[in-house]
Write an enzyme that holds these catalytic residues in place. Structure first.
Site, PDB file in Angstrom:
ATOM      1  N   VAL A 149      -8.952  14.984  77.679  1.00 56.67           N
ATOM      2  CA  VAL A 149      -9.662  14.270  76.390  1.00 56.67           C
ATOM      3  C   VAL A 149      -8.667  12.971  76.208  1.00 56.67           C
ATOM      4  O   VAL A 149      -7.537  13.365  75.902  1.00 56.67           O
ATOM      5  CB  VAL A 149      -9.448  15.015  75.172  1.00 56.67           C
ATOM      6  CG1 VAL A 149      -9.944  14.343  73.914  1.00 56.67           C
ATOM      7  CG2 VAL A 149     -10.742  16.169  75.402  1.00 56.67           C
TER       8      VAL A 149
ATOM      9  N   ALA B 184     -18.171  21.178  71.243  1.00 61.45           N
ATOM     10  CA  ALA B 184     -19.345  20.482  71.797  1.00 61.45           C
ATOM     11  C   ALA B 184     -18.696  19.446  72.619  1.00 61.45           C
ATOM     12  O   ALA B 184     -18.034  18.547  72.092  1.00 61.45           O
ATOM     13  CB  ALA B 184     -20.344  19.813  70.461  1.00 61.45           C
TER      14      ALA B 184
ATOM     15  N   MET C 113     -16.369  13.034  74.354  1.00 62.72           N
ATOM     16  CA  MET C 113     -16.030  13.126  72.960  1.00 62.72           C
ATOM     17  C   MET C 113     -16.132  14.674  72.519  1.00 62.72           C
ATOM     18  O   MET C 113     -17.378  15.027  72.114  1.00 62.72           O
ATOM     19  CB  MET C 113     -16.820  12.341  72.026  1.00 62.72           C
ATOM     20  CG  MET C 113     -16.554  12.712  70.687  1.00 62.72           C
ATOM     21  SD  MET C 113     -17.755  11.883  69.642  1.00 62.72           S
ATOM     22  CE  MET C 113     -18.578  13.092  68.965  1.00 62.72           C
ATOM     23  N   PRO C 114     -15.317  15.336  72.629  1.00 63.74           N
ATOM     24  CA  PRO C 114     -15.407  16.789  72.109  1.00 63.74           C
ATOM     25  C   PRO C 114     -15.543  16.781  70.676  1.00 63.74           C
ATOM     26  O   PRO C 114     -14.965  15.892  69.756  1.00 63.74           O
ATOM     27  CB  PRO C 114     -14.466  17.481  72.462  1.00 63.74           C
ATOM     28  CG  PRO C 114     -13.437  16.743  73.595  1.00 63.74           C
ATOM     29  CD  PRO C 114     -14.009  15.284  73.402  1.00 63.74           C
ATOM     30  N   LEU C 115     -16.590  17.411  70.068  1.00 63.33           N
ATOM     31  CA  LEU C 115     -16.731  17.605  68.650  1.00 63.33           C
ATOM     32  C   LEU C 115     -16.217  19.038  68.354  1.00 63.33           C
ATOM     33  O   LEU C 115     -17.014  19.855  68.716  1.00 63.33           O
ATOM     34  CB  LEU C 115     -18.085  17.423  68.296  1.00 63.33           C
ATOM     35  CG  LEU C 115     -18.474  17.493  66.800  1.00 63.33           C
ATOM     36  CD1 LEU C 115     -17.651  16.729  65.846  1.00 63.33           C
ATOM     37  CD2 LEU C 115     -19.927  17.183  66.507  1.00 63.33           C
TER      38      LEU C 115
END
Length: 126
Positions: A34, A72, A1-3
């Site tokens: 993703v 992130a 999970m990219p933030l």
């Protein structure tokens, strides 16, 4: 999970901001593996006195249209994937909303999978 956190100068239209969010998400799905619906993006707009940058660091000419993108993400991507993500993001954002590639700054913050909880107090990746 990219933030994803996007920082830019205040005053851009909703369409401009949406194009940035959509371009980054597309670049992540195309070059960062993703999955669909893994979309968590925050936009931070700043007044001029809150947005400080060097306009010529590393001999790259930046303008007040600079967009700083911080992602992130898990520490599982290769250098080649990261480079592809940087390139694709700059390419997509230059098409829509028309940013100069020089005005796209990207920083990755990599972390172990155990450092994520998607809800319910559970570390889903562990």
């Amino acid at each position: 999970m990219p933030l994803v956190r996007i920082s830019l100068r205040r005053g851009k239209s909703a369409q401009h901001i949406a194009a940035i969010r959509n371009g980054i998400y597309r670049a992540m799905t195309e070059s960062f593996n993703v999955p669909q619906n893994d979309r968590f993006i925050l936009v931070h707009q700043h007044d001029a006195e809150e947005f400080d940058y060097d306009p010529n660091y590393l001999d790259i000419s930046r303008t007040d249209n600079l967009v700083i993108i911080q992602v992130a993400c898990n520490n599982t991507r290769t250098v080649a994937q990261k480079q592809a993500f940087y390139q694709r993001t700059a390419e997509l954002l230059s098409k829509d909303p028309g940013l100069r590639p020089e005005d796209v700054l990207i920083n990755l913050l990599e972390t172990g999978k155990e450092n994520w909880s998607f809800g319910n107090g559970v570390a889903q990746y562990v």
